[in-house]
Write a protein that holds these residues in place. Structure first.
Motif, PDB file in Angstrom:
ATOM      1  N   HIS A  26       7.235  38.967  41.825  1.00  0.00           N
ATOM      2  CA  HIS A  26       6.053  38.298  41.823  1.00  0.00           C
ATOM      3  C   HIS A  26       5.325  37.261  40.874  1.00  0.00           C
ATOM      4  N   GLY A  27       4.351  36.701  40.912  1.00  0.00           N
ATOM      5  CA  GLY A  27       3.763  35.737  39.943  1.00  0.00           C
ATOM      6  C   GLY A  27       3.616  36.297  38.698  1.00  0.00           C
ATOM      7  N   LEU A  28       3.221  35.687  37.591  1.00  0.00           N
ATOM      8  CA  LEU A  28       2.490  36.134  36.348  1.00  0.00           C
ATOM      9  C   LEU A  28       3.200  37.321  35.747  1.00  0.00           C
ATOM     10  N   GLY A  29       4.457  37.415  35.839  1.00  0.00           N
ATOM     11  CA  GLY A  29       5.366  38.411  35.116  1.00  0.00           C
ATOM     12  C   GLY A  29       5.367  39.700  35.978  1.00  0.00           C
ATOM     13  N   PHE A  30       4.823  39.849  37.121  1.00  0.00           N
ATOM     14  CA  PHE A  30       4.831  41.244  37.809  1.00  0.00           C
ATOM     15  C   PHE A  30       5.954  41.476  38.726  1.00  0.00           C
ATOM     16  N   SER A  31       6.411  42.657  38.713  1.00  0.00           N
ATOM     17  CA  SER A  31       7.533  43.072  39.851  1.00  0.00           C
ATOM     18  C   SER A  31       7.290  44.296  40.357  1.00  0.00           C
TER      19      SER A  31
END
Length: 236
Positions: free
Chosen positions: A134-139
């Motif tokens: 995902h965005g902003l460093g999230f998974s």
């Protein structure tokens, strides 16, 4: 300064003047204590927020995992944290949550993102699993699937189907293992499962390991950490 204070206390704020002021406003209908009477707080509608605040909400709720990976929330059968592994019988950190789900139950992306991994034969006991970046460093990770309906590089919108729950890998029965990570650090998914637009600010206090203040700066460019890969736990 002492002269000014004494002069002030002896001037308009003298006892006599204060009494005359109070009597004057009483004649206008004022009652003592009425200013402290407060009405219950009302729910604030979306019209209260500025366009920038609404954009922030929409962006974070589409980019950061939130809500259930199912159409209807299934019960959590194993919590995040240290536990005895049901297969290996050793104490290990359970880096996600397990949902009791019948084999074949559709599994959905919990935020917009790109499929990073879609493995038919998983490592570390995950079986068939999918990782979404995902965005902003999230998974997010979805494991023990029966089948996978996406390929690496596929863009998914929040709510799209990525596969079906199953019993592949190191598993004692049909269920879904679900993880949320920020910069490859495992977070408790329950904080994100309960997060929505209705309790938008709750995540900022419930999950304090994420630098929300920085991520909420919409005028800043998206961090390059969004491109970091998601590495499944080899000890799972």
């Amino acid at each position: 300064m002492e002269f000014a204070t004494d002069n002030l206390l002896g001037g308009i704020y003298s006892h006599g003047n204060l009494e005359r002021m109070e009597n004057g406003i009483k004649r206008l209908g004022w009652k003592a204590g009425s200013a402290a009477a407060l009405t219950p707080e009302k729910t604030v509608g979306s019209s209260y927020f500025s366009s920038g605040e609404m954009s922030e909400r929409m962006y974070l709720l589409s980019s950061v995992p939130n809500g259930s990976p199912f159409e209807v929330l299934h019960p959590v059968s194993s919590e995040f944290g240290t536990r005895v592994h049901p297969v290996h019988k050793k104490i290990r950190l359970h880096k996600g949550v397990d949902f009791a789900a019948a084999s074949g139950t559709t599994v959905h992306a919990t935020a917009n993102g790109v499929v990073d991994i879609a493995a038919d034969t998983g490592i570390s006991g995950y079986g068939k699993y999918v990782v979404i970046r995902h965005g902003l460093g999230f998974s997010s990770l979805y494991a023990h699937l029966r089948d996978i309906s996406v390929k690496p590089g596929t863009y998914l919108s929040k709510g799209e189907i990525l596969g079906r729950a199953g019993n592949s890998g190191s598993s004692t029965g049909p269920h879904l293992h679900y993880e949320v990570k920020y910069l490859d650090k495992a977070l408790d998914p329950k904080n994100f499962l309960a997060w929505s637009g209705e309790n938008y600010f709750s995540i900022f206090s419930n999950e304090r390991t994420v630098p929300w203040h920085d991520l909420r700066k919409l005028d800043a460019p998206i961090s390059q950490v969004a491109r970091l890969p998601f590495y499944p736990d080899k000890n799972y």
